[in-house]
Write an enzyme that holds these catalytic residues in place. Sequence first.
Site, PDB file in Angstrom:
ATOM      1  N   GLU A 118     -35.430 -27.746  -4.441  1.00  0.00           N
ATOM      2  CA  GLU A 118     -35.634 -28.478  -3.187  1.00  0.00           C
ATOM      3  C   GLU A 118     -35.375 -29.964  -3.414  1.00  0.00           C
ATOM      4  O   GLU A 118     -35.988 -30.563  -4.289  1.00  0.00           O
ATOM      5  CB  GLU A 118     -37.065 -28.225  -2.705  1.00  0.00           C
ATOM      6  CG  GLU A 118     -37.264 -26.774  -2.300  1.00  0.00           C
ATOM      7  CD  GLU A 118     -38.704 -26.273  -2.432  1.00  0.00           C
ATOM      8  OE1 GLU A 118     -39.624 -27.087  -2.528  1.00  0.00           O
ATOM      9  OE2 GLU A 118     -38.880 -25.039  -2.469  1.00  0.00           O
ATOM     10  N   GLU A 147     -39.395 -20.644  -2.761  1.00  0.00           N
ATOM     11  CA  GLU A 147     -39.631 -20.607  -4.209  1.00  0.00           C
ATOM     12  C   GLU A 147     -39.346 -19.242  -4.833  1.00  0.00           C
ATOM     13  O   GLU A 147     -38.879 -19.152  -5.970  1.00  0.00           O
ATOM     14  CB  GLU A 147     -41.062 -21.043  -4.536  1.00  0.00           C
ATOM     15  CG  GLU A 147     -41.287 -22.549  -4.477  1.00  0.00           C
ATOM     16  CD  GLU A 147     -41.451 -23.075  -3.061  1.00  0.00           C
ATOM     17  OE1 GLU A 147     -41.548 -22.260  -2.109  1.00  0.00           O
ATOM     18  OE2 GLU A 147     -41.493 -24.307  -2.893  1.00  0.00           O
ATOM     19  N   GLN A 189     -40.580 -28.168  -7.042  1.00  0.00           N
ATOM     20  CA  GLN A 189     -40.953 -29.550  -6.732  1.00  0.00           C
ATOM     21  C   GLN A 189     -42.263 -29.937  -7.431  1.00  0.00           C
ATOM     22  O   GLN A 189     -42.423 -31.058  -7.864  1.00  0.00           O
ATOM     23  CB  GLN A 189     -41.056 -29.701  -5.228  1.00  0.00           C
ATOM     24  CG  GLN A 189     -40.715 -31.084  -4.762  1.00  0.00           C
ATOM     25  CD  GLN A 189     -40.146 -31.063  -3.367  1.00  0.00           C
ATOM     26  OE1 GLN A 189     -40.804 -30.598  -2.435  1.00  0.00           O
ATOM     27  NE2 GLN A 189     -38.947 -31.559  -3.201  1.00  0.00           N
ATOM     28  N   PHE A 190     -43.160 -28.998  -7.520  1.00  0.00           N
ATOM     29  CA  PHE A 190     -44.416 -29.205  -8.231  1.00  0.00           C
ATOM     30  C   PHE A 190     -44.701 -27.954  -9.062  1.00  0.00           C
ATOM     31  O   PHE A 190     -44.428 -26.832  -8.611  1.00  0.00           O
ATOM     32  CB  PHE A 190     -45.576 -29.452  -7.251  1.00  0.00           C
ATOM     33  CG  PHE A 190     -45.466 -30.770  -6.524  1.00  0.00           C
ATOM     34  CD1 PHE A 190     -46.056 -31.912  -7.049  1.00  0.00           C
ATOM     35  CD2 PHE A 190     -44.755 -30.868  -5.340  1.00  0.00           C
ATOM     36  CE1 PHE A 190     -45.934 -33.137  -6.384  1.00  0.00           C
ATOM     37  CE2 PHE A 190     -44.633 -32.084  -4.681  1.00  0.00           C
ATOM     38  CZ  PHE A 190     -45.222 -33.224  -5.200  1.00  0.00           C
ATOM     39  N   ALA A 191     -45.299 -28.162 -10.228  1.00  0.00           N
ATOM     40  CA  ALA A 191     -45.607 -27.026 -11.104  1.00  0.00           C
ATOM     41  C   ALA A 191     -46.479 -25.997 -10.390  1.00  0.00           C
ATOM     42  O   ALA A 191     -46.396 -24.796 -10.666  1.00  0.00           O
ATOM     43  CB  ALA A 191     -46.301 -27.520 -12.364  1.00  0.00           C
ATOM     44  N   ASP A 192     -47.300 -26.472  -9.463  1.00  0.00           N
ATOM     45  CA  ASP A 192     -48.193 -25.581  -8.711  1.00  0.00           C
ATOM     46  C   ASP A 192     -47.410 -24.474  -7.992  1.00  0.00           C
ATOM     47  O   ASP A 192     -47.941 -23.408  -7.713  1.00  0.00           O
ATOM     48  CB  ASP A 192     -48.964 -26.388  -7.675  1.00  0.00           C
ATOM     49  CG  ASP A 192     -49.580 -27.631  -8.275  1.00  0.00           C
ATOM     50  OD1 ASP A 192     -50.800 -27.659  -8.452  1.00  0.00           O
ATOM     51  OD2 ASP A 192     -48.828 -28.572  -8.609  1.00  0.00           O
ATOM     52  N   PHE A 193     -46.155 -24.760  -7.668  1.00  0.00           N
ATOM     53  CA  PHE A 193     -45.373 -23.784  -6.902  1.00  0.00           C
ATOM     54  C   PHE A 193     -44.947 -22.584  -7.754  1.00  0.00           C
ATOM     55  O   PHE A 193     -44.360 -21.631  -7.239  1.00  0.00           O
ATOM     56  CB  PHE A 193     -44.160 -24.454  -6.251  1.00  0.00           C
ATOM     57  CG  PHE A 193     -44.517 -25.588  -5.314  1.00  0.00           C
ATOM     58  CD1 PHE A 193     -45.837 -25.832  -4.930  1.00  0.00           C
ATOM     59  CD2 PHE A 193     -43.533 -26.421  -4.814  1.00  0.00           C
ATOM     60  CE1 PHE A 193     -46.161 -26.887  -4.074  1.00  0.00           C
ATOM     61  CE2 PHE A 193     -43.840 -27.472  -3.954  1.00  0.00           C
ATOM     62  CZ  PHE A 193     -45.152 -27.711  -3.597  1.00  0.00           C
ATOM     63  N   HIS A 240     -51.048 -29.758  -5.826  1.00  0.00           N
ATOM     64  CA  HIS A 240     -49.862 -30.503  -6.270  1.00  0.00           C
ATOM     65  C   HIS A 240     -50.107 -31.235  -7.576  1.00  0.00           C
ATOM     66  O   HIS A 240     -49.284 -32.059  -7.965  1.00  0.00           O
ATOM     67  CB  HIS A 240     -49.432 -31.525  -5.210  1.00  0.00           C
ATOM     68  CG  HIS A 240     -48.909 -30.912  -3.961  1.00  0.00           C
ATOM     69  ND1 HIS A 240     -49.728 -30.356  -3.010  1.00  0.00           N
ATOM     70  CD2 HIS A 240     -47.650 -30.753  -3.501  1.00  0.00           C
ATOM     71  CE1 HIS A 240     -48.995 -29.888  -2.004  1.00  0.00           C
ATOM     72  NE2 HIS A 240     -47.726 -30.104  -2.281  1.00  0.00           N
TER      73      HIS A 240
END
Lengths: 317, 324
Positions: B29, B60, B82-86, B128
Amino acid sequence: MDKKLKLEIYRKMLLSRRLEERIAELIKAGQAGGFMHPGVGQEALQVAAIAALRPDDYLLYAHRGVAYWVARGIPIEKILCDLAGKEGGTNHGKGGVMRVVYPQLGVLGESGTLGGCFPIAAGAGLSIRVKGEDKVVLCFFGDGTSNRGTFHEALNLCAVRKLPVVFLCENNGWAVSTPTEKSTAVKDIAMRAAGYNVPGKTVDGNDPEAVYDAVKEAVDRARQGNGPSLLEGKTYRLWGHWVGDPEDYRSREEVEKHWRSDPLPRFEEKLAGEKILTEKIKAEFEAEAMATIDRAVEFSRSQPHPKPESALDDVFA
Amino acid sequence: MRKITYAEAIREALIEEMRRDPSVILYGEDVANFGGIFRVSAGLKDMFGDERVFDSPISENALVGGGVGAALTGLRPVVELQFADFLFTAGDEVVLKAGMWRYGHGGAYAIPLVVRCPSGATGVGPEHGQCPEAFFMHAPGLKIVSPSNPADAKGLLKSAIRDNNPVLYFEHKLLYATRGEVPEGEDVLVPLGKAAIAREGDDLTLVAISAMVPKALKAAKRLAAEGHSVEVIDPRSLVPFDRETIIESVKKTGKIVVAEESYKTLGVGAEIGAMLMEQALEYLDRPLRRVAIPDVPIPTAAVLEAFVLPNEEKIYQACRELLA
């Protein structure tokens, strides 16, 4: 479709049917060594669609039946070895018969979670594009699986990037025990194509010629760089979800009604009417199927189990 | 030696590997037009074109699963989340597809995939700001790296791209702007699975991960001023994990503290503790101490976030307790 191709599709449908009948016998006798989801009744769709591929195209099959592998030309004995979790198959006991894999014919394998196939198919399409090849990906899935979020994500991604992927739904009316109308907001899965601005087409999935023509058109379109398509073949799961399914969720009348449009005798009658399939050829195909299956059963019985410690192999390359 | 930032080091690794190997692609993204939400891949689209560097939809599962499919068919995709959380959004594709496709199909395919995961708490709250490495250490089939400085960021990313397995590459957002010496040279790699001794010492072993490493080094410096010699170990790779370097250090020091920016229960420190129980119990003079987030989500407000996050002071105090 020429005469030779019609006969070849019929031969593979017949071989697939006989193989599943044998596998069901082996499972009931406790001799199969494994478990599978039968595809009886869906062979026309599976065999005719795969006939529209080139040998270097990619295939992501679905979880219902053996006809995909038979159609693609994977040796029967390998399928039975995978079923039994033995050496001599394609995955050395790691994945069972639901993960038959055959890289030399572009058979990428199967996602254990339904709908895992869609992103993988998109990724294979991406590879083709980046490498400038003219291959195509054919991705089978069931009507129930079209409700996964991955379906939406992959269709959209393929459409945006114009990736050469043909998504082919086998709409057999049932997701295990849940009928399509209870789980799915559209009557025809192909209607969902509108959401991705790609061609969508529904055909009679029990008519091999209709399936072949639709898939060939979509495959050609993808090969020429014009992007993905969403196809749907209407069919019916004539057997249970698994061998031994009590099937108490659907009426006997419904199932009997669909046996009357079983694609195998239907195609047989059509080809006989066209004087393509003679009694002699039919008898030869039957005999050849039985002999092939007998040999494959013997082969899988003769194969060793994998070494127990090989369970630790293949985690990393 | 020249000094560049951690973000520049990542970008340089991407450029070098994409130049070296046409099968390397980058997508995610906002990675192309915008150069990534953290601008790490700025300019790469112009260098390599839209086929190899492109913006993806917010999808994702399709991003990571697409990476697996592309890897199965001959590419070496680098996917940016975009963020490791994803990673949790893409959980099936990360754990079951990237981690298990090869195994489940009897080794028929390799999966040379890198998933770039910007990690770390920066006042952006529970979804995030995580460093979720430990969740994925539990999943077979995934390699995991977490560089703490620019040189490792570059060398580990290059190794990850060349590796024939899926690698989760955690780049800590608070490290992007940090500068450090980075050797030049296309083939300067940092091997996966080899820890670094960031500071040598004899009295206590301090294992720190990712952004905890600079904090641990500061704590070690304070302790040195008080006469304590602390050895700081940066594992760099969490899978494969260099157990020997830690065990060798503990044999010398008899004391260990693990600092990580993740939840305490079943974190990296728990695994290190279990490993020491199995392999080095006789060398431990004192109980292991873990400096980690108490088992709560990461809050957004600065005062709350600071309360739960490990920091230099908490690391220092944990070490002091063992050294007393």
